[in-house]
Design an enzyme around this catalytic site. Structure first.
Site, PDB file in Angstrom:
ATOM      1  N   GLU A 270      35.617  22.369 -46.890  1.00  0.00           N
ATOM      2  CA  GLU A 270      35.152  22.546 -48.276  1.00  0.00           C
ATOM      3  C   GLU A 270      35.605  23.938 -48.676  1.00  0.00           C
ATOM      4  OE1 GLU A 270      33.608  23.920 -51.266  1.00  0.00           O
ATOM      5  OE2 GLU A 270      31.683  23.983 -50.223  1.00  0.00           O
ATOM      6  N   CYS A 304      31.800  28.213 -55.179  1.00  0.00           N
ATOM      7  CA  CYS A 304      33.113  27.574 -55.179  1.00  0.00           C
ATOM      8  C   CYS A 304      33.281  26.668 -56.395  1.00  0.00           C
ATOM      9  CB  CYS A 304      33.327  26.790 -53.899  1.00  0.00           C
ATOM     10  SG  CYS A 304      31.960  25.706 -53.480  1.00  0.00           S
ATOM     11  N   GLU A 400      41.130  32.181 -57.719  1.00  0.00           N
ATOM     12  CA  GLU A 400      39.669  32.176 -57.611  1.00  0.00           C
ATOM     13  C   GLU A 400      39.164  33.611 -57.487  1.00  0.00           C
ATOM     14  OE1 GLU A 400      36.354  29.556 -55.271  1.00  0.00           O
ATOM     15  OE2 GLU A 400      37.952  30.412 -54.054  1.00  0.00           O
TER      16      GLU A 400
END
Length: 498
Positions: A270, A304, A400
């Site tokens: 993940e 996330c 990110e």
């Protein structure tokens, strides 16, 4: 936005745990690292050292994996009935609930997040996860298969635990990520070696004590604190680990894959995200403004799934920008233990410097800093930041950030395929949110967006029964729901000629 970094006192239970001598949890015993080395744990709001924990490395991972292997092959865990395993997993959830306030304080102190968020989401979500997964212990059944081969056959499948599992968790939701990993592995009958993030080891160690209290047999769960490049790497490449589960950055996820190739262990990942939040002109703007602001500022943007790319139709763009700026101004920034605070510091100096660098990059590349962008001289605080006039070629839009920084872009095309195209213009595909009153538009868009989780008129949604994971470079596999059990079980096919 107001800033208050005064540190409230810990409860006696939390203070006692923080001040104790911390050790590794291996085979039901608390032992120092084989090297004798330790490393410091920091309060990110004050930059003070609050504890020291063992710096586990390959030698300690070897001990932990050996203990997990014994517990899996010959220990009582290999013989326990599914119903009894279910009771233990449920009991662990109950024990977490009994220590809810203490665990919330430890998480707020160690990670920096607001204690109110830690109480509701981190600890509350962990309790819910153990209780949900307790039900799967008695539901992992095989099937009878009607085969077409010549002759008479009895063909069927069995579901068996995959074995020894290495689990490496991140620092943004330390306790909850431990629960997401440990609960399904226990439900399946696996044994575990857990490596918490070096930035946030405290609640994992406290969880080890509660696992003992729940009566889970020795060696079933082992916890080794240490650094990614030593303990984490040793766990990922260990030849006697049957599966590795990792949550963290995409960059490290790729290293995990390479490390796991030695014995072709199973891998679930993940990883990162750059989630779009798309506001259509017919949306309830009050709801959309509050929701998209929360999508990026919750947990200091260290999610996330953070809605870091906000797309607003040109007809409402100015109102969305103005509204999100206003929401940012309402936030009270400060020490996470203060119950009035709703935005804490970033987790570490490394993360603080990284986010600062992205904001500087945005300015350099022409983004307009509508609000925020400033940092504090003490503690790792970054103001909630709104960047307007951003475009696809900017680093802040492509990469990110993992901080409280949102890039707002306008769009002027009402064609859903065109809207989906810019939403999908990313290497990630973890989550997206769609804001509209038109349910036909919402569900059509949900089909067009390449992401593992889609939220309609909300963001950052999660539930133990709701599968969570991503497309593309956001990872492999799913957490939670029935889908996660596929990662912790093997399917064995049996055929008997009658």
């Amino acid at each position: 936005m107001t800033l208050t970094i005064e540190k409230p006192a810990l409860s006696s239970a939390a203070a006692a745990f923080v001040s104790k001598q911390h050790k590794l949890f291996i085979d039901g015993k608390w032992i120092p690292a084989q090297s004798g080395k330790t490393f410091a744990v920091e309060d990110p709001a004050t930059e003070e050292i609050i504890a020291h924990v063992p710096a586990g490395d390959k030698a300690d991972i070897d001990l932990a994996v050996a203990a997990a292997r014994r517990a899996f092959e010959t220990g009582p865990w290999s013989r326990i009935k599914p119903g009894d395993r279910s009771k233990l997993v449920w009991k662990l959830g109950d024990i977490l609930e009994q220590h809810l306030e203490e665990l919330a304080e430890l998480e707020a102190l160690d990670n920096g997040k607001p204690v109110t968020h830690a109480r509701a989401t981190d600890v509350g979500g962990s309790i819910a996860m153990f209780r949900y997964m307790a039900g799967w212990c008695t539901r992992l059944n095989g099937e009878s298969i009607p085969v077409s081969s010549a002759g008479d056959w009895h063909a069927y499948t069995l579901r068996e635990p995959v074995g020894v599992v290495g689990q490496i968790i991140p620092w943004n939701f330390p306790l909850m990520m431990a629960a997401w990993k440990i609960a399904p592995a226990l439900a399946a009958g696996c044994t575990i070696v857990l490596k918490p993030a070096e930035q946030t080891p405290l609640t994992a160690l406290r969880l080890g004590e509660l696992i003992q209290e729940a009566g889970i047999p020795d060696g079933v769960v082992n916890i080794v604190t240490g650094f990614g490049e030593t303990a984490g790497a040793a766990l990922a490449e260990h030849a006697d680990v049957d599966k590795v589960a990792f949550t963290g950055s995409t960059e490290v996820g790729k290293l995990i894959v390479r490390a796991a190739a030695g014995n072709l262990k199973r891998v679930s990942l993940e990883l990162g995200g750059k989630s779009p939040a798309i506001v259509f002109p017919d949306a309830d703007l009050d709801q959309a403004v509050a929701g998209t602001a929360s999508a990026i500022f919750y947990n200091q943007g260290q999610c996330c799934t953070a809605g870091s790319r906000l797309f607003a139709h040109k007809s409402i763009y100015d109102r969305i920008v103005e509204g999100v700026v206003k929401e940012a101004g309402k936030l009270k920034v400060g020490h996470g233990l203060n119950p009035e605070v709703n935005l804490g510091p970033l987790v570490s100096k490394e993360q603080y410097d990284k986010v600062k660098g992205y904001i500087d990059s945005g300015r350099t590349e022409g983004a307009e800093v509508v609000t925020g962008g400033k940092t504090n001289g003490h503690g790792y605080f970054v103001e909630p930041t709104v960047l307007a006039k951003t475009s696809r070629d900017m680093k802040v839009v492509r990469e990110e950030i993992f901080g409280p920084v949102v890039c707002i872009q306008s769009y002027d095309d009402d064609d859903l395929d065109a809207v989906a195209k810019f939403a999908n213009d990313t290497e990630y595909g973890l989550q997206a949110s769609i804001w509209t009153r038109n349910l036909s538009v919402a569900h059509k868009m949900a089909r067009k967006i390449k992401a593992g989780t889609i939220c309609i008129n909300t963001h950052n949604y999660g539930d133990p029964a709701w599968p969570f994971g991503g497309y593309k470079q956001s990872g492999w596999g799913r957490e939670m729901g029935k889908e996660v059990m596929e990662h912790y079980t093997e399917t064995k096919s049996v055929a008997a000629k009658l």
